[in-house]
Design an enzyme around this catalytic site. Structure first.
Site, PDB file in Angstrom:
ATOM      1  CE  LYS A  57      -1.959  -1.032   3.883  1.00  0.00           C
ATOM      2  NZ  LYS A  57      -1.276  -2.303   4.189  1.00  0.00           N
ATOM      3  NE  ARG A 136      -3.918  -1.024  10.037  1.00  0.00           N
ATOM      4  CZ  ARG A 136      -2.815  -0.641   9.422  1.00  0.00           C
ATOM      5  NH1 ARG A 136      -2.749   0.525   8.807  1.00  0.00           N
ATOM      6  NH2 ARG A 136      -1.782  -1.411   9.431  1.00  0.00           N
ATOM      7  NE  ARG A 175       8.034  -2.635   5.775  1.00  0.00           N
ATOM      8  CZ  ARG A 175       6.709  -2.544   5.943  1.00  0.00           C
ATOM      9  NH1 ARG A 175       5.988  -1.857   5.085  1.00  0.00           N
ATOM     10  NH2 ARG A 175       6.121  -3.116   6.960  1.00  0.00           N
ATOM     11  NE  ARG A 208       7.011  -0.647   9.552  1.00  0.00           N
ATOM     12  CZ  ARG A 208       5.864  -0.536   8.887  1.00  0.00           C
ATOM     13  NH1 ARG A 208       5.828   0.190   7.773  1.00  0.00           N
ATOM     14  NH2 ARG A 208       4.767  -1.107   9.312  1.00  0.00           N
ATOM     15  NE  ARG A 219       2.522  -5.067  10.778  1.00  0.00           N
ATOM     16  CZ  ARG A 219       3.526  -4.884   9.912  1.00  0.00           C
ATOM     17  NH1 ARG A 219       4.696  -5.441  10.132  1.00  0.00           N
ATOM     18  NH2 ARG A 219       3.339  -4.149   8.836  1.00  0.00           N
TER      19      ARG A 219
HETATM   20  P1  AP5 Z   1       4.955  -1.485   1.620  1.00  0.00           P
HETATM   21  O1  AP5 Z   1       4.623  -0.611   0.461  1.00  0.00           O
HETATM   22  O2  AP5 Z   1       5.743  -0.895   2.741  1.00  0.00           O
HETATM   23  O3  AP5 Z   1       3.653  -2.244   2.146  1.00  0.00           O
HETATM   24  P2  AP5 Z   1       2.452  -1.723   3.046  1.00  0.00           P
HETATM   25  O4  AP5 Z   1       1.222  -2.407   2.575  1.00  0.00           O
HETATM   26  O5  AP5 Z   1       2.438  -0.223   3.100  1.00  0.00           O
HETATM   27  O6  AP5 Z   1       2.907  -2.349   4.407  1.00  0.00           O
HETATM   28  P3  AP5 Z   1       2.872  -1.752   5.866  1.00  0.00           P
HETATM   29  O7  AP5 Z   1       3.544  -2.810   6.720  1.00  0.00           O
HETATM   30  O8  AP5 Z   1       3.458  -0.380   5.940  1.00  0.00           O
HETATM   31  O9  AP5 Z   1       1.390  -1.719   6.125  1.00  0.00           O
HETATM   32  P4  AP5 Z   1       0.780  -1.795   7.460  1.00  0.00           P
HETATM   33  O10 AP5 Z   1      -0.593  -1.549   7.052  1.00  0.00           O
HETATM   34  O11 AP5 Z   1       0.998  -2.990   8.291  1.00  0.00           O
HETATM   35  O12 AP5 Z   1       1.623  -0.740   8.297  1.00  0.00           O
HETATM   36  P5  AP5 Z   1       1.315   0.751   8.670  1.00  0.00           P
HETATM   37  O13 AP5 Z   1       2.569   1.483   8.562  1.00  0.00           O
HETATM   38  O14 AP5 Z   1       0.114   1.261   7.986  1.00  0.00           O
HETATM   39  O15 AP5 Z   1       5.748  -2.760   1.023  1.00  0.00           O
HETATM   40  C1  AP5 Z   1       6.229  -3.792   1.858  1.00  0.00           C
HETATM   41  C2  AP5 Z   1       7.568  -4.313   1.280  1.00  0.00           C
HETATM   42  O16 AP5 Z   1       7.329  -4.905   0.026  1.00  0.00           O
HETATM   43  C3  AP5 Z   1       8.630  -3.245   1.030  1.00  0.00           C
HETATM   44  O17 AP5 Z   1       9.895  -3.772   1.311  1.00  0.00           O
HETATM   45  C4  AP5 Z   1       8.503  -2.925  -0.452  1.00  0.00           C
HETATM   46  O18 AP5 Z   1       9.718  -2.462  -1.032  1.00  0.00           O
HETATM   47  C5  AP5 Z   1       8.102  -4.279  -0.988  1.00  0.00           C
HETATM   48  N1  AP5 Z   1       7.260  -4.198  -2.177  1.00  0.00           N
HETATM   49  C6  AP5 Z   1       6.208  -3.340  -2.369  1.00  0.00           C
HETATM   50  N2  AP5 Z   1       5.664  -3.552  -3.572  1.00  0.00           N
HETATM   51  C7  AP5 Z   1       6.382  -4.567  -4.119  1.00  0.00           C
HETATM   52  C8  AP5 Z   1       6.302  -5.259  -5.356  1.00  0.00           C
HETATM   53  N3  AP5 Z   1       5.377  -4.953  -6.268  1.00  0.00           N
HETATM   54  N4  AP5 Z   1       7.184  -6.256  -5.603  1.00  0.00           N
HETATM   55  C9  AP5 Z   1       8.142  -6.603  -4.683  1.00  0.00           C
HETATM   56  N5  AP5 Z   1       8.270  -5.965  -3.506  1.00  0.00           N
HETATM   57  C10 AP5 Z   1       7.399  -4.983  -3.229  1.00  0.00           C
HETATM   58  O19 AP5 Z   1       0.894   0.568  10.222  1.00  0.00           O
HETATM   59  C11 AP5 Z   1       1.839   0.129  11.177  1.00  0.00           C
HETATM   60  C12 AP5 Z   1       1.144   0.007  12.531  1.00  0.00           C
HETATM   61  O20 AP5 Z   1       0.603   1.290  12.927  1.00  0.00           O
HETATM   62  C13 AP5 Z   1      -0.060  -0.935  12.582  1.00  0.00           C
HETATM   63  O21 AP5 Z   1       0.339  -2.284  12.788  1.00  0.00           O
HETATM   64  C14 AP5 Z   1      -0.824  -0.362  13.778  1.00  0.00           C
HETATM   65  O22 AP5 Z   1      -0.227  -0.730  14.996  1.00  0.00           O
HETATM   66  C15 AP5 Z   1      -0.641   1.150  13.615  1.00  0.00           C
HETATM   67  N6  AP5 Z   1      -1.702   1.759  12.790  1.00  0.00           N
HETATM   68  C16 AP5 Z   1      -1.535   2.447  11.628  1.00  0.00           C
HETATM   69  N7  AP5 Z   1      -2.702   2.884  11.152  1.00  0.00           N
HETATM   70  C17 AP5 Z   1      -3.655   2.452  12.025  1.00  0.00           C
HETATM   71  C18 AP5 Z   1      -5.067   2.567  12.054  1.00  0.00           C
HETATM   72  N8  AP5 Z   1      -5.737   3.226  11.097  1.00  0.00           N
HETATM   73  N9  AP5 Z   1      -5.718   1.988  13.086  1.00  0.00           N
HETATM   74  C19 AP5 Z   1      -5.066   1.330  14.076  1.00  0.00           C
HETATM   75  N10 AP5 Z   1      -3.718   1.186  14.098  1.00  0.00           N
HETATM   76  C20 AP5 Z   1      -3.022   1.743  13.074  1.00  0.00           C
END
Ligand code: AP5
Length: 264
Positions: A57, A136, A175, A208, A219
């Site tokens: 994402k 979420r 990542r 991370r 997660r």
């Molecule tokens: P990446 O683009 O980083 O993936 P992502 O879907 O953004 O993954 P996140 O782990 O950031 O999502 P998340 O939803 O768990 O975390 P968030 O930061 O929102 O890609 C992942 C990897 O794959 C990278 O290495 C990238 O290079 C690689 N990649 C990407 N595309 C690729 C491709 N096409 N081919 C090959 N490789 C590829 O949230 C973190 C924490 O914050 C949550 O766990 C929670 O505790 C809290 N939080 C955040 N928002 C909320 C909310 N709204 N409500 C409650 N808690 C929340």
């Protein structure tokens, strides 16, 4: 509470400091360098990105931000930025949020909504926006719906990225993130030119804490329990667009835009 908005405010492109590709801002603004990208019938893109942790994402949100020039809000980036503040400057709710995040659990809705509501002005960005990692839970989705309804601003679509679990885990465990500009790499899929160094700003890359195996399991369970029900929530509203998250980031971006254009 949000102030009432005038037409002039509605049309103003919101700008804020931050580098061109910098994901660390509270709300990565559009750069206002060109007229807003629109659908064929003149609608500005206002998108929610859904999908399991690690599906890509953030990578897609970054491309959408660069290419559509839409604003970008990542609640995960918001919390990670807040975790860099001195502990004495963090509210008790924020300290608790950091603990939830470290363990891979969702942050309570009340804390998330507080953060988003403070930046609610940004949904008026005339170039549109991309919400990444928010909403979420059904509670967050309801809060967003009420806010947008009160502003008279509709969502254009909700993009749901789909990928087999094994590939998601491989993406998460490889990542690496820049500690300065938050650019995202992958040790094999998208490595930096120089090991451990960000191509964009020469910042140091780190893994991370919530990408460690024990947090990944938590997660994924939180996603299945609390976030996956949003797929149905948005499907019944006719907003859902499902996109396969296989292939390179550019291929997925092209697939996303063609699915969105077909729908528009
Ligand atoms: P990446 O683009 O980083 O993936 P992502 O879907 O953004 O993954 P996140 O782990 O950031 O999502 P998340 O939803 O768990 O975390 P968030 O930061 O929102 O890609 C992942 C990897 O794959 C990278 O290495 C990238 O290079 C690689 N990649 C990407 N595309 C690729 C491709 N096409 N081919 C090959 N490789 C590829 O949230 C973190 C924490 O914050 C949550 O766990 C929670 O505790 C809290 N939080 C955040 N928002 C909320 C909310 N709204 N409500 C409650 N808690 C929340």
């Amino acid at each position: 509470m949000m102030a009432n908005n005038s037409t002039a405010q509605n049309n103003a492109i919101i700008t804020a400091p931050g580098g061109e590709h910098d994901r660390c801002g509270w709300f990565q603004p559009c750069r206002g360098v060109r007229p807003p990208a629109m659908t064929s019938n003149g609608v500005v893109w206002r998108l929610v990105l859904l999908g399991a942790p690690g599906v890509g994402k953030g990578t897609q949100a970054d491309l959408l931000n660069q290419r559509l020039d839409a604003c970008h809000l990542s609640t995960g980036d918001l919390f990670r930025a807040a975790s860099k503040q001195k502990e004495s400057e963090q509210s008790p709710a924020m300290r608790a949020a950091m603990e939830h995040m470290r363990r891979g659990e969702l942050v309570p809705d009340s804390t998330v909504w507080e953060m988003v509501r403070e930046r609610a002005n940004s949904i008026r960005c005339s170039a549109g926006f991309v919400l990444d990692g928010f909403p979420r839970t059904l509670g967050q989705a309801e809060s967003l719906r009420r806010l947008m309804e009160s502003e008279g601003i509709p969502l254009t679509a909700v993009v749901n990225y789909e990928l087999p679990l094994a590939e998601i885990v491989a993406r998460l465990s490889g990542r690496r993130t820049c500690e300065k500009c938050k650019a995202v790499y992958h040790v094999t899929g998208n490595p930096p030119k120089m090991d451990g160094v960000c191509d964009r700003c020469a910042g140091k890359l780190f893994q991370r804490e919530d990408d460690w195996p024990e947090s990944i399991t938590v997660r994924m369970a939180a996603y299945e329990r609390s976030t996956a029900p949003l797929i149905e929530f948005y499907r019944v509203q006719g907003l859902l667009v499902s996109v396969a998250a296989t292939g390179s980031p550019d291929e997925i971006y092209a697939r996303t835009m063609s699915a969105l254009r077909a729908r528009a």
